[in-house]
Scaffold this active site. Structure first.
Site, PDB file in Angstrom:
ATOM      1  N   HIS A 173     -45.269 -22.578 -31.600  1.00  0.00           N
ATOM      2  CA  HIS A 173     -45.427 -21.446 -32.509  1.00  0.00           C
ATOM      3  C   HIS A 173     -44.640 -21.555 -33.810  1.00  0.00           C
ATOM      4  O   HIS A 173     -44.883 -20.791 -34.740  1.00  0.00           O
ATOM      5  CB  HIS A 173     -44.989 -20.151 -31.811  1.00  0.00           C
ATOM      6  N   ARG A 174     -43.679 -22.477 -33.905  1.00  0.00           N
ATOM      7  CA  ARG A 174     -42.826 -22.505 -35.103  1.00  0.00           C
ATOM      8  C   ARG A 174     -43.622 -22.928 -36.325  1.00  0.00           C
ATOM      9  O   ARG A 174     -44.611 -23.664 -36.230  1.00  0.00           O
ATOM     10  CB  ARG A 174     -41.631 -23.425 -34.884  1.00  0.00           C
TER      11      ARG A 174
END
Length: 343
Positions: free
Chosen positions: A195-196
């Site tokens: 998700h980063r």
């Protein structure tokens, strides 16, 4: 000490902070501390926000800003208004997100207590690293998960009081792992979370999915809304050995990790949870703030093209030491807030 109860304004805004706040809110109440919770709305999707309040029985926030942004500048004034209204003895912030930074910037004259102080990945290209340093610089009470982080703060000359309390996520894992349901997926499987921002750049995310497709493993991939948006917008194919599912609640994700053969992630919190659950971890990042998990041989930093081979070698070390406390950090934090409250 005044007979008036200690008053704490806790600033939360995203999934890891909701999880950390659950055991700490209980400890604060048990210590007679009056906690006022402010939710910035950084994570606003119900699957990334409300589900955690419901599942972990966290009291509804007194302030739900519902800002639906990760911009700290947009958060600062509304948080400042809450601080001025509540006049807390402490502004309590967690971790390294933009909500953490906004809470610190908005505190004004109220002293700041920083949970997870002193962590460093030594990668200033990451906004989280810049947030950690700035929040530590502003904090009067630095609540460290281990001696390494306390020593790091001392080496940087940070002026706040340093107290090694352990990690509140270890508290959450201790309390909630026995309640985590067995996942409804065929085993064996590898759990995946990505998700980063750096990993959701289209070409980088495409490289990760291609690498997963080259592995012989079967994967279960709860897809973060940000990641889903990039997959859909850029027509990035998810390979057939990857089951892309909706985001999971905390207990479901804990169960998914607990029963996995391995974890592929870029999450800081999941690196630790995998360690406490004795699941080998591959972290798709060039650096990590949880250095001890790497040194223990339980976590490996990888680039996407390394994933297939690394998965073949992944195993949890039999002699892995205890890391980041004993699962009772929350009570120590409550005691530290009393001990270090300015007279």
């Amino acid at each position: 000490m005044s007979s008036k109860p200690l008053r704490v304004l806790s600033v939360v805004g995203n999934r890891p902070q909701f999880i950390k706040s659950a055991p700490l809110s209980v400890a604060l109440r048990e210590a007679g501390i009056d906690e006022v919770v402010l939710h910035t709305g950084q994570h606003y999707d119900p699957q990334m926000s409300q589900v955690f309040f419901d599942e972990l029985r966290i009291p509804p926030p007194a302030y739900a800003l519902d800002l639906r942004t990760s911009d700290p500048a947009a958060m600062t004034d509304p948080i400042r208004e809450a601080v001025e209204r509540e006049r807390p003895d402490w502004v309590l912030v967690y971790g390294d997100t933009n909500s953490t930074l906004a809470g610190a910037l908005a505190a004004g004259d109220a002293p700041i207590a920083h949970v997870e102080a002193g962590l460093r990945s030594f990668d200033l290209s990451m906004p989280e690293e810049r947030n950690r340093i700035e929040v530590d610089r502003r904090s009067a009470l630095l609540l460290c998960p281990d001696e390494r982080s306390s020593a790091q703060l001392e080496s940087e000359g940070m002026p706040g009081a340093r107290v090694v309390v352990g990690d509140v996520m270890a508290d959450a894992t201790r309390l909630f792992a026995p309640l985590a349901p067995e996942p409804p997926f065929a085993r064996p499987y590898v759990a995946v979370t990505i998700h980063r921002a750096a990993n959701t750049e289209p070409e980088r995310l495409r490289a990760i999915t291609v690498a997963l497709g080259k592995s012989d493993a079967e994967f279960v991939f709860p897809v973060h809304p940000r990641t889903r948006h990039v997959l859909d917008r850029h027509a990035i194919d998810v390979p057939p050995n990857v089951a892309a599912v909706d985001p999971l609640g905390y207990l479901e994700m804990l169960g998914l990790t607990k029963h996995a053969d391995a974890l592929v992630t870029d999450s800081g919190g999941l690196q630790k949870e995998a360690y406490w659950l004795r699941v080998p971890c591959l972290t798709v990042r060039p650096s990590t703030e949880w250095v001890d998990t790497v040194e223990a041989g339980a976590n490996r930093l990888v680039e996407p093209e390394q994933l297939p081979a690394a998965l073949g070698d992944a195993q949890f070390p039999a002699a892995a030491p205890q890391l980041y406390g004993d699962g009772y950090a929350s009570g120590r934090i409550a005691a530290a807030l009393y001990a270090w409250t300015p007279v």
